[in-house]
Every structure is written in structure tokens, then in C-alpha cells.
Design an enzyme around this catalytic site. Structure first.
Site, PDB file in Angstrom:
ATOM      1  N   SER A   1       0.840  -1.203   0.000  1.00  0.00           N
ATOM      2  CA  SER A   1       0.000   0.000   0.000  1.00  0.00           C
ATOM      3  C   SER A   1       0.871   1.247   0.000  1.00  0.00           C
ATOM      4  O   SER A   1       2.003   1.233   0.508  1.00  0.00           O
ATOM      5  CB  SER A   1      -0.895   0.011   1.246  1.00  0.00           C
ATOM      6  OG  SER A   1      -1.554   1.256   1.399  1.00  0.00           O
TER       7      SER A   1
ATOM      8  N   TYR B   1      -1.700  -0.274  10.317  1.00  0.00           N
ATOM      9  CA  TYR B   1      -1.916  -0.977   9.046  1.00  0.00           C
ATOM     10  C   TYR B   1      -0.758  -0.665   8.105  1.00  0.00           C
ATOM     11  O   TYR B   1      -0.190  -1.558   7.469  1.00  0.00           O
ATOM     12  CB  TYR B   1      -3.245  -0.529   8.440  1.00  0.00           C
ATOM     13  CG  TYR B   1      -3.467  -0.941   7.011  1.00  0.00           C
ATOM     14  CD1 TYR B   1      -3.988  -2.201   6.705  1.00  0.00           C
ATOM     15  CD2 TYR B   1      -3.189  -0.069   5.959  1.00  0.00           C
ATOM     16  CE1 TYR B   1      -4.208  -2.575   5.388  1.00  0.00           C
ATOM     17  CE2 TYR B   1      -3.401  -0.431   4.643  1.00  0.00           C
ATOM     18  CZ  TYR B   1      -3.913  -1.680   4.363  1.00  0.00           C
ATOM     19  OH  TYR B   1      -4.131  -2.048   3.052  1.00  0.00           O
TER      20      TYR B   1
END
Length: 254
Positions: free
Chosen positions: A146, A159
Site C-alpha cells: 500500500s 496498518y
């Protein structure tokens, strides 16, 4: 008129985890349209069945298996059933991820930290341990990391840290699995999927994200699928250990 895609993955067998919706489904569909036999997996049988039906309606050779990536027996089943049906594995996309809390890191409960590590990092390592003996020469492993992995902060801080770990894992496994298997990663920017709806669901937040990208838009599942298909294909046969950032020009340096 639909764009005609190349058949770069003809004869290949691809497994994509968490692939019944969002980016995972987009990647699976793209692989299938490029000629691969695709194995769909997710936690719920109904979702798997629905995704397989959609893919088959487009003429794709699709096979579905229920797999919760944190479950050891589910991981073994995913590998064993794929090998039983197709006899080999050429492409693996580790897409499964969780973000159970938006708390700051120092306020995160231990159970949340454990789940983030288990789903986002550890499960991919354990899955590849099971798959490694069955991977064909010239195979490709792709992690979905990501843009948050390059700057972990705010609601996606912890995260993001797990996604940073995948950047390192890509480098480490590229060395360990060479020369027979290439290992790369795709780092998506912000894509309006169900998984990211807590961010992209707000028009104000969306506009803010769009302003930060050089291309002034959010990403699409198709953008991510195209990047994954490139890394899975022989067009990237001299690329390994790299992370392809697909984020419209958002900053991406650690």
C-alpha cells in the site's frame, strides 16, 4: 468497445487470496482475461461462488476455494486443491489484508496488533511455505502492499506499518526464491473499494486525496490489476525484488 487484452498469461495457473471483490477480484478477472486459469479464494463460500460465476460468465477458467488465510488447514487446502485440479502453480498474489482498528499505535490493543501482523504479513509467509514446493520454474509471487506503507500515519498508521513490512519481505524473498521465482509487490494508492470505504466514502476526504495526486483522481481496481498482470507476465521477466507504486504520483519514499 472493450479494450482487447493481450494473452500474456495463457496456460498459467494463478492463485489470488481475498479475491471475491475489490482489488483482488479485479486482479483475478484481469489474469483470467489474459488467459490464466484462476483460483478465487475468500472466507465465505457464498462470496466465492458468486465471484466464480461472474468470472465464468466472461469465459474465464475459474475455480473457487474457501480460505481464511490465518487458518493453517485452509491454507493447505488452497494449495492442495489447486495442485489436484491444475497440477501446478505459476502465479501467487497475496492480497488478503485487515485493518481492524483506526486507533493510534500507542492506543492499539494487543489483539489488534496480533491480527494485523497475522493477516497482513505472517499468513503470506506461511502460505508461501506451503506453496513453494509446487511453484513452477519462472513463477511469480506478488504482494499487495500500500502507499500507506511508505508513510504510515493517522487512521492507517499500524496498518501502514504492516505494509512497510511487505516492502522488506519482497526484497528478502526475491533473494531467497531466486532464480526460479520472481517476487515483486504492487503498492496501490487510494482505491474506492469496500475495504477503503471508511476513507474514500467521504467526498471531502476523496477531494483531499485527489488534490495530493499528480493525476488528480483516485485509483481503480483496473489500474491495480494492470500492474499485477505486468508483474505476473514475462514482460517483467527481468524484474524481481521491486515494488511498483500505482498511486497517481503520490509521494512514495520511506
Amino acid at each position: 468497445m472493450e479494450k482487447k487484452l493481450p494473452r500474456r498469461l495463457e496456460g498459467k495457473v494463478a492463485i489470488v487470496t481475498a479475491s471475491t471483490q475489490g482489488i483482488g477480484f479485479g486482479i483475478t478477472e484481469r489474469f483470467g482475461l489474459e488467459g490464466a486459469s484462476v483460483v478465487v479464494s475468500s472466507r465465505k463460500q457464498a462470496n466465492v461462488d458468486e465471484a466464480v460465476a461472474k468470472l465464468k460468465s466472461k469465459g474465464i477458467d475459474a475455480y473457487g476455494i474457501v480460505c481464511h488465510v490465518s487458518n493453517a488447514q485452509h491454507r493447505r487446502n488452497l494449495v492442495e486443491k489447486t495442485v489436484q485440479k491444475y497440477g501446478k502453480i505459476d502465479i501467487v498474489v497475496c492480497n488478503a489484508a485487515a485493518n481492524p482498528s483506526t486507533d493510534p499505535i500507542l492506543s492499539s490493543k494487543e489483539a489488534v496488533l496480533d491480527k494485523l501482523w497475522e493477516i497482513n504479513v505472517k499468513s503470506s509467509i506461511l502460505l508461501l511455505q506451503d506453496m513453494a514446493p509446487h511453484l513452477e520454474k519462472g513463477s511469480s509471487v506478488i504482494f499487495i502492499t500500500s502507499i500507506a506503507g511508505f508513510s504510515p500515519q493517522g487512521a492507517m498508521a499500524m496498518y501502514g506499518v504492516t505494509k512497510t513490512a511487505l516492502l522488506g519481505l519482497t526484497k528478502a524473498l526475491a533473494a531467497e526464491m531466486a532464480p526460479d521465482t520472481r517476487v515483486n509487490a504492487v503498492a496501490p494508492g487510494f482505491v474506492p473499494t469496500h475495504f477503503a470505504s471508511f476513507i474514500t466514502g467521504s467526498s471531502e476526504v476523496r477531494e483531499g486525496i485527489e488534490e495530493k495526486t499528480l493525476l488528480n483522481r483516485l485509483g481503480t481496481t483496473g489500474d491495480m490489476a494492470a500492474a499485477a498482470a505486468f508483474l505476473a507476465s514475462d514482460d517483467s521477466s527481468y524484474i524481481t525484488g521491486e515494488t511498483l507504486v500505482v498511486a497517481g504520483g503520490m509521494p512514495s519514499r520511506l
